[in-house]
Scaffold this motif. Structure first.
Motif, PDB file in Angstrom:
ATOM      1  N   HIS A  32      92.186 -22.193 -16.843  1.00  0.00           N
ATOM      2  CA  HIS A  32      91.264 -21.620 -17.821  1.00  0.00           C
ATOM      3  C   HIS A  32      91.499 -22.195 -19.211  1.00  0.00           C
ATOM      4  N   ASP A  33      90.393 -22.380 -19.899  1.00  0.00           N
ATOM      5  CA  ASP A  33      90.428 -22.834 -21.287  1.00  0.00           C
ATOM      6  C   ASP A  33      89.286 -22.141 -22.018  1.00  0.00           C
ATOM      7  N   ASP A  34      89.611 -21.484 -23.141  1.00  0.00           N
ATOM      8  CA  ASP A  34      88.592 -20.745 -23.891  1.00  0.00           C
ATOM      9  C   ASP A  34      87.433 -21.627 -24.341  1.00  0.00           C
ATOM     10  N   LYS A  35      87.686 -22.905 -24.461  1.00  0.00           N
ATOM     11  CA  LYS A  35      86.645 -23.813 -24.940  1.00  0.00           C
ATOM     12  C   LYS A  35      85.681 -24.213 -23.826  1.00  0.00           C
ATOM     13  N   LYS A  36      86.107 -23.990 -22.574  1.00  0.00           N
ATOM     14  CA  LYS A  36      85.247 -24.343 -21.446  1.00  0.00           C
ATOM     15  C   LYS A  36      84.325 -23.173 -21.094  1.00  0.00           C
ATOM     16  N   PRO A  37      83.139 -23.459 -20.561  1.00  0.00           N
ATOM     17  CA  PRO A  37      82.238 -22.374 -20.156  1.00  0.00           C
ATOM     18  C   PRO A  37      82.767 -21.644 -18.921  1.00  0.00           C
ATOM     19  N   ILE A  38      82.195 -20.493 -18.651  1.00  0.00           N
ATOM     20  CA  ILE A  38      82.635 -19.686 -17.512  1.00  0.00           C
ATOM     21  C   ILE A  38      82.486 -20.445 -16.190  1.00  0.00           C
ATOM     22  N   ARG A  39      81.492 -21.312 -16.099  1.00  0.00           N
ATOM     23  CA  ARG A  39      81.277 -22.020 -14.830  1.00  0.00           C
ATOM     24  C   ARG A  39      82.464 -22.897 -14.447  1.00  0.00           C
ATOM     25  N   SER A  40      83.328 -23.241 -15.409  1.00  0.00           N
ATOM     26  CA  SER A  40      84.487 -24.080 -15.106  1.00  0.00           C
ATOM     27  C   SER A  40      85.471 -23.363 -14.178  1.00  0.00           C
ATOM     28  N   LEU A  41      85.439 -22.038 -14.147  1.00  0.00           N
ATOM     29  CA  LEU A  41      86.309 -21.278 -13.250  1.00  0.00           C
ATOM     30  C   LEU A  41      85.740 -21.184 -11.838  1.00  0.00           C
ATOM     31  N   GLU A  42      84.482 -21.570 -11.668  1.00  0.00           N
ATOM     32  CA  GLU A  42      83.820 -21.555 -10.361  1.00  0.00           C
ATOM     33  C   GLU A  42      83.861 -20.157  -9.734  1.00  0.00           C
ATOM     34  N   VAL A  43      83.566 -19.153 -10.545  1.00  0.00           N
ATOM     35  CA  VAL A  43      83.594 -17.772 -10.063  1.00  0.00           C
ATOM     36  C   VAL A  43      82.363 -17.502  -9.192  1.00  0.00           C
ATOM     37  N   GLU A  44      82.606 -16.997  -7.977  1.00  0.00           N
ATOM     38  CA  GLU A  44      81.513 -16.619  -7.084  1.00  0.00           C
ATOM     39  C   GLU A  44      81.196 -15.133  -7.226  1.00  0.00           C
ATOM     40  N   ASN A  45      82.222 -14.331  -7.259  1.00  0.00           N
ATOM     41  CA  ASN A  45      82.071 -12.894  -7.463  1.00  0.00           C
ATOM     42  C   ASN A  45      83.388 -12.321  -7.976  1.00  0.00           C
ATOM     43  N   PHE A  46      83.349 -11.097  -8.421  1.00  0.00           N
ATOM     44  CA  PHE A  46      84.579 -10.445  -8.866  1.00  0.00           C
ATOM     45  C   PHE A  46      84.454  -8.940  -8.674  1.00  0.00           C
ATOM     46  N   LYS A  47      85.604  -8.272  -8.642  1.00  0.00           N
ATOM     47  CA  LYS A  47      85.653  -6.821  -8.471  1.00  0.00           C
ATOM     48  C   LYS A  47      86.461  -6.199  -9.608  1.00  0.00           C
ATOM     49  N   ILE A  48      85.972  -5.087 -10.101  1.00  0.00           N
ATOM     50  CA  ILE A  48      86.711  -4.286 -11.076  1.00  0.00           C
ATOM     51  C   ILE A  48      87.244  -3.058 -10.339  1.00  0.00           C
ATOM     52  N   THR A  49      88.545  -2.808 -10.452  1.00  0.00           N
ATOM     53  CA  THR A  49      89.162  -1.657  -9.799  1.00  0.00           C
ATOM     54  C   THR A  49      89.850  -0.793 -10.839  1.00  0.00           C
ATOM     55  N   ALA A  50      89.566   0.503 -10.802  1.00  0.00           N
ATOM     56  CA  ALA A  50      90.219   1.471 -11.687  1.00  0.00           C
ATOM     57  C   ALA A  50      91.138   2.352 -10.858  1.00  0.00           C
ATOM     58  N   ILE A  51      92.397   2.473 -11.281  1.00  0.00           N
ATOM     59  CA  ILE A  51      93.378   3.331 -10.610  1.00  0.00           C
ATOM     60  C   ILE A  51      93.685   4.491 -11.546  1.00  0.00           C
ATOM     61  N   ALA A  52      93.495   5.698 -11.053  1.00  0.00           N
ATOM     62  CA  ALA A  52      93.643   6.873 -11.914  1.00  0.00           C
ATOM     63  C   ALA A  52      94.289   8.032 -11.166  1.00  0.00           C
ATOM     64  N   SER A  53      94.721   9.012 -11.930  1.00  0.00           N
ATOM     65  CA  SER A  53      95.211  10.280 -11.377  1.00  0.00           C
ATOM     66  C   SER A  53      94.181  11.350 -11.673  1.00  0.00           C
ATOM     67  N   TYR A  54      94.002  12.243 -10.687  1.00  0.00           N
ATOM     68  CA  TYR A  54      93.079  13.370 -10.845  1.00  0.00           C
ATOM     69  C   TYR A  54      93.778  14.604 -10.304  1.00  0.00           C
ATOM     70  N   GLY A  55      94.011  15.588 -11.170  1.00  0.00           N
ATOM     71  CA  GLY A  55      94.829  16.750 -10.846  1.00  0.00           C
ATOM     72  C   GLY A  55      94.559  17.416  -9.514  1.00  0.00           C
ATOM     73  N   PRO A  56      93.320  17.840  -9.221  1.00  0.00           N
ATOM     74  CA  PRO A  56      93.058  18.562  -7.989  1.00  0.00           C
ATOM     75  C   PRO A  56      93.377  17.782  -6.715  1.00  0.00           C
ATOM     76  N   GLU A  57      93.303  16.456  -6.760  1.00  0.00           N
ATOM     77  CA  GLU A  57      93.538  15.671  -5.553  1.00  0.00           C
ATOM     78  C   GLU A  57      95.005  15.314  -5.378  1.00  0.00           C
TER      79      GLU A  57
END
Length: 210
Positions: free
Chosen positions: A138-163
């Motif tokens: 990765h290089d900030d000066k290069k466009p996003i296409r330089s990473l050849e990203v096909e897809n990505f996932k965002i995952t949130a890990i949390a605590s929830y009292g009742p569960e």
């Protein structure tokens, strides 16, 4: 007719009792379903402000009670493989910021019911992941296409009292367009990660970060 009723009073009483029992069971089911639904964590991951990589990633807590966000992950899929990195903390944060402005250092923390946080643009999250993973050139000066990203996932890990324990939420996005400047979610809803196997995997990830 009264004679027929008197002759079949016992049978009619039996069926009336069955009907009353069925009604009570129906209402008990509704009450239990509502109680169970209230005890479930509901975390939404959304894309705001357009369909480009400069749109923003929003995490919303639609649970009945507050949650505590422990960690945020991004998993990038390219032609050469899949790479996961934490995006919980800001790359641009300075040590002095943690004293008076912890929200400028980390995305970790409590989120009350009905509240949401802005994680920043998807472009910045992709770049942050690219910087942190040694196999992503990765290089900030290069466009996003330089990473050849096909897809990505965002995952949130949390605590929830009742569960109890940890729960997770995940959403997958497809990167598209000639310059990989457009994106959209794969599904219309956020995936809830609350089954035992998924929670064990999330817990193990948190332990590995210690």
């Amino acid at each position: 007719m009264w004679q027929w009723i008197n002759q079949n009073a016992q049978a009619l009483s039996f069926f009336a009792s069955l009907g009353t029992l069925a009604v009570w069971l129906f209402y008990a089911h509704l009450l239990f379903s509502g109680f169970k639904r209230q005890r479930k964590a509901r975390i939404l991951i959304n894309q705001g402000w357009g369909q480009q990589v400069d749109s923003v990633c929003l995490i919303s807590n639609m649970s009945q009670e507050p949650i505590y966000i422990h960690s945020l992950l991004m998993t990038i899929r390219t032609q050469s493989g899949e790479y996961t990195e934490s995006i919980t903390d800001f790359d641009t944060a300075q040590p002095s910021d943690s004293e008076d402005h912890p929200q400028e250092v980390t995305r970790q923390g409590p989120l009350r019911a009905g509240e949401q946080i802005n994680l920043g643009t998807f472009r910045s999250l992709i770049r942050q992941t690219g910087k942190r993973h040694k196999n992503l050139d990765h290089d900030d000066k290069k466009p996003i296409r330089s990473l050849e990203v096909e897809n990505f996932k965002i995952t949130a890990i949390a605590s929830y009292g009742p569960e109890g324990g940890v729960v997770g939420a995940q959403r997958k996005f497809i990167v598209r367009g000639d310059d990989n400047e457009l994106m959209r979610p794969v599904a219309t809803t956020t995936k809830r990660m609350a089954k035992r196997r998924a929670r064990h995997h999330l817990q193990r990830w948190l332990e590995n970060q210690l």
